[in-house]
Write a protein that holds these residues in place. Structure first.
Motif: not given
Length: 93
Positions: A15-35
């Motif tokens: 709850x301490x993270x804004x929804x935009x920050x959670x989405x950014x973390x998830x995007x980075x996670x998937x992008x790192x796996x893909x790359x």
């Protein structure tokens, strides 16, 4: 579970993270796996499993509609091998 459900679950757990920050973390996670996979590497998540790629050889396939022979080129495909803890959790009775 779809991406939006995963985002909601992560936002509820953090709850301490804004929804935009959670989405950014998830995007980075998937992008790192893909790359990493695109580079030919592998990604190991202890307790969960390992992502890697496997080579598929070129082959002759068939068009299911016409039955015509079609050349299928060689390609790399993603592969997931579950870890020991994941397999035990899935098979727990």
């Amino acid at each position: 579970m779809i991406r939006s459900e995963l985002l909601q679950a992560l936002a509820a757990e953090n709850p301490d993270l804004r929804p935009e920050e959670v989405e950014q973390v998830l995007d980075i996670f998937f992008e790192e796996i893909s790359s990493r996979l695109a580079e030919g590497g592998r990604v190991e998540l202890r307790g969960f499993g390992t992502f890697s790629t496997r080579q598929r050889e070129a082959r002759t396939g068939r068009n299911p509609r016409t039955g015509e022979a079609v050349d299928v080129p060689a390609k790399r495909v993603p592969y997931f091998k579950p870890g020991k803890e994941m397999r035990e959790r899935l098979n727990a009775d």
